[in-house]
Design an enzyme around this catalytic site. Structure first.
Site, short mmCIF file in Angstrom:
data_model
loop_
_atom_site.label_atom_id
_atom_site.label_comp_id
_atom_site.label_asym_id
_atom_site.label_seq_id
_atom_site.Cartn_x
_atom_site.Cartn_y
_atom_site.Cartn_z
N ASP A 1 0.78 -1.25 0.00
CA ASP A 1 0.00 0.00 0.00
C ASP A 1 0.81 1.30 0.00
O ASP A 1 0.46 2.25 0.72
CB ASP A 1 -0.96 0.02 1.21
CG ASP A 1 -2.02 -1.07 1.15
OD1 ASP A 1 -1.98 -1.92 0.25
OD2 ASP A 1 -2.90 -1.07 2.04
N CYS B 1 -2.04 -2.38 7.56
CA CYS B 1 -1.91 -3.33 6.45
C CYS B 1 -0.59 -4.08 6.46
O CYS B 1 -0.55 -5.26 6.11
CB CYS B 1 -2.18 -2.61 5.14
SG CYS B 1 -3.93 -2.11 5.07
N LYS C 1 -7.08 -5.07 -2.89
CA LYS C 1 -7.87 -5.52 -1.74
C LYS C 1 -8.79 -4.39 -1.29
O LYS C 1 -8.56 -3.23 -1.62
CB LYS C 1 -6.93 -5.93 -0.59
CG LYS C 1 -6.02 -4.80 -0.14
CD LYS C 1 -4.94 -5.29 0.79
CE LYS C 1 -4.09 -4.15 1.27
NZ LYS C 1 -4.81 -3.15 2.07
C1 VGL Z 1 -4.79 0.87 5.62
C2 VGL Z 1 -6.42 1.67 7.02
C3 VGL Z 1 -7.38 1.52 6.04
C4 VGL Z 1 -3.35 0.53 5.41
C5 VGL Z 1 -5.74 0.70 4.62
O1 VGL Z 1 -2.89 0.45 4.25
O2 VGL Z 1 -2.64 0.34 6.43
N1 VGL Z 1 -5.15 1.35 6.81
N2 VGL Z 1 -7.02 1.04 4.84
#
Ligand code: VGL
Ligand code: ZN
Length: 201
Positions: A8, A151, A106
Site C-alpha cells: 500500500d 496493512c 484488496k
Molecule cells: C490501511 C487503514 C485503512 C493501510 C488501509 O494500508 O494500512 N489502513 N485502509
C-alpha cells in the site's frame, strides 16, 4: 526463494494524502533500494469502491476513528481513501515500479475491510497471494510499506500463518499509531516472525 511484498505505498497514505501516515514518504527510497536484493517483488494496493463500509462518511453521525460493528467485525472508521481509479489510490512516481511483477488489490467488497494482502478481515476471501507466491517457489517473504500498524502488520501475520518464513523490515514502514505498532510487533515476534532493518539484509 525470497519475495519482497510492498504494501500500500499509495498517495493517500503519504503526507498530504487522505489517510496520511507521518513520514510515510521516507520509506520510498528504502523500498527502492531493497528491491534489487529480491528475485521477486510484488505489491498490494488498497482499492475501495466509493462509499466503502470502512469510510466514516458511509455512516451518518459517526466520526473518523470511531469503531463500529460492520457485519459482525469491529471496524475502525477511516476517511475516504484509495478510491478505485483515483489519484489517491495510485502509486507515487518516486516508487520504482519496474520490478513489481504483480499487484494484489484488496478492499473491493464494500461491506468488509481488508488490511492484509492475503485475506479480508473476516478471512472469507483470499486475494490469491499465497497461491501466487507458492507457484513462484517462494518460501520466505519480506514485508514493507504502509501503514505499519495496519496493512503491513496484518499482511505479516497472515504470511506467518500461511507458512512463509516472514520478516518485517522495520525501517521500510511507518505506522499511523506508534503504540499500536509496538503491540503488533510483539504479536508478530510471538507468532514466529522476524523484525529486521534493511541494512542487515
Ligand atoms: C490501511 C487503514 C485503512 C493501510 C488501509 O494500508 O494500512 N489502513 N485502509
Ligand atoms: Zn483502506
Amino acid at each position: 526463494m525470497k519475495a519482497l511484498i510492498i504494501v500500500d505505498i499509495q498517495h493517500d497514505f503519504l503526507p498530504g494524502g487522505a489517510l496520511e501516515v507521518a513520514h510515510g514518504d521516507q520509506v520510498i527510497p528504502v523500498v527502492n533500494q531493497l528491491q534489487d536484493q529480491f528475485p521477486l517483488v510484488v505489491a498490494t494496493q488498497d482499492w475501495h469502491p466509493e462509499k466503502h463500509g470502512s469510510f466514516a462518511s458511509a455512516h451518518p453521525g459517526k466520526q473518523v476513528f470511531d469503531t463500529i460493528d460492520l457485519q459482525g467485525l469491529d471496524q475502525i472508521l477511516w476517511p475516504d481513501h484509495c478510491i478505485q481509479g483515483s489519484e489517491g489510490a495510485s502509486f507515487p512516481k518516486e516508487l520504482n515500479h519496474e520490478r513489481i511483477e504483480a499487484i494484489f488489490r484488496k478492499g473491493l467488497d464494500p461491506m468488509i475491510d481488508s488490511y492484509s494482502g492475503f485475506f479480508d478481515n473476516g478471512r472469507k476471501k483470499s486475494t490469491g497471494l499465497t497461491g501466487y507466491l507458492r507457484a513462484k517457489g517462494v518460501d520466505e517473504v519480506f514485508i514493507c510499506g504502509l501503514a505499519g500498524d495496519f496493512c503491513v502488520a496484518y499482511t505479516t501475520l497472515d504470511a506467518i500463518s500461511e507458512g512463509f518464513k516472514t520478516w518485517l523490515i522495520k525501517d521500510a514502514t511507518r505506522p499511523i499509531d506508534k503504540d499500536g505498532f509496538d503491540s503488533m510487533i510483539s504479536n508478530i515476534v510471538e507468532k514466529g516472525g522476524y523484525v529486521v532493518t534493511s541494512d542487515s539484509l
